[in-house]
Scaffold this motif. Sequence first.
Motif, PDB file in Angstrom:
ATOM      1  N   ALA A  11     -19.031  29.370 -39.613  1.00  0.00           N
ATOM      2  CA  ALA A  11     -20.018  28.558 -40.328  1.00  0.00           C
ATOM      3  C   ALA A  11     -20.613  27.496 -39.416  1.00  0.00           C
ATOM      4  CB  ALA A  11     -19.385  27.919 -41.558  1.00  0.00           C
ATOM      5  N   ILE A  12     -19.785  26.893 -38.596  1.00  0.00           N
ATOM      6  CA  ILE A  12     -20.278  25.881 -37.663  1.00  0.00           C
ATOM      7  C   ILE A  12     -21.175  26.527 -36.608  1.00  0.00           C
ATOM      8  CG2 ILE A  12     -19.603  24.249 -35.869  1.00  0.00           C
ATOM      9  CD1 ILE A  12     -17.130  23.626 -37.618  1.00  0.00           C
ATOM     10  N   LEU A  13     -20.758  27.683 -36.101  1.00  0.00           N
ATOM     11  CA  LEU A  13     -21.580  28.396 -35.136  1.00  0.00           C
ATOM     12  C   LEU A  13     -22.922  28.793 -35.753  1.00  0.00           C
ATOM     13  CD1 LEU A  13     -21.916  29.690 -32.341  1.00  0.00           C
ATOM     14  CD2 LEU A  13     -20.873  31.751 -33.310  1.00  0.00           C
ATOM     15  N   GLY A  14     -22.898  29.223 -36.998  1.00  0.00           N
ATOM     16  CA  GLY A  14     -24.135  29.570 -37.696  1.00  0.00           C
ATOM     17  C   GLY A  14     -25.066  28.381 -37.832  1.00  0.00           C
ATOM     18  N   ARG A  15     -24.510  27.219 -38.128  1.00  0.00           N
ATOM     19  CA  ARG A  15     -25.333  26.010 -38.237  1.00  0.00           C
ATOM     20  C   ARG A  15     -25.916  25.608 -36.882  1.00  0.00           C
ATOM     21  NH1 ARG A  15     -24.820  22.890 -43.130  1.00  0.00           N
ATOM     22  NH2 ARG A  15     -23.260  23.840 -44.480  1.00  0.00           N
ATOM     23  N   VAL A  16     -25.130  25.764 -35.828  1.00  0.00           N
ATOM     24  CA  VAL A  16     -25.627  25.430 -34.487  1.00  0.00           C
ATOM     25  C   VAL A  16     -26.776  26.355 -34.105  1.00  0.00           C
ATOM     26  CG1 VAL A  16     -25.022  25.438 -32.037  1.00  0.00           C
ATOM     27  CG2 VAL A  16     -23.479  24.386 -33.693  1.00  0.00           C
ATOM     28  N   VAL A  17     -26.609  27.655 -34.358  1.00  0.00           N
ATOM     29  CA  VAL A  17     -27.663  28.623 -34.034  1.00  0.00           C
ATOM     30  C   VAL A  17     -28.903  28.359 -34.888  1.00  0.00           C
ATOM     31  CG1 VAL A  17     -28.281  31.077 -34.154  1.00  0.00           C
ATOM     32  CG2 VAL A  17     -26.077  30.369 -33.195  1.00  0.00           C
ATOM     33  N   LEU A  18     -28.711  28.090 -36.176  1.00  0.00           N
ATOM     34  CA  LEU A  18     -29.834  27.801 -37.066  1.00  0.00           C
ATOM     35  C   LEU A  18     -30.539  26.513 -36.658  1.00  0.00           C
ATOM     36  CD1 LEU A  18     -31.460  28.532 -39.603  1.00  0.00           C
ATOM     37  CD2 LEU A  18     -29.818  27.176 -40.913  1.00  0.00           C
TER      38      LEU A  18
END
Length: 102
Positions: A11-18
């Motif tokens: 989830a954190i990686l997804g937020r960083v990419v987004l």
Amino acid sequence: MAASRPIERAAILGRVVLAAGGGYAVAALSTALLSVTLPMPRSEAVTTATLLSFAILAGVVVLVFALATLRRAAALVLGAILVLGAGLWLAAGPFVLAGGAS
């Protein structure tokens, strides 16, 4: 300190990419739209739009991490991209967006 679960890390990686990709897209589309629509000479409009893009990018990054869920953040960023893209298409026309001369 408890070890974080893989789902939390994803989830954190997804937020960083987004935040990085979506923030860049929103800032770039905002810059293009403002460059075309600001009522000033072209060089000043481009400079003003570029300066504003840094604040827009920072705002999108903060927004992505402030919202409760990644799905809501992605929906909001995608909505902003679609609205800005449509506005740019209406303001500049499809010929300019396809790489043609104005």
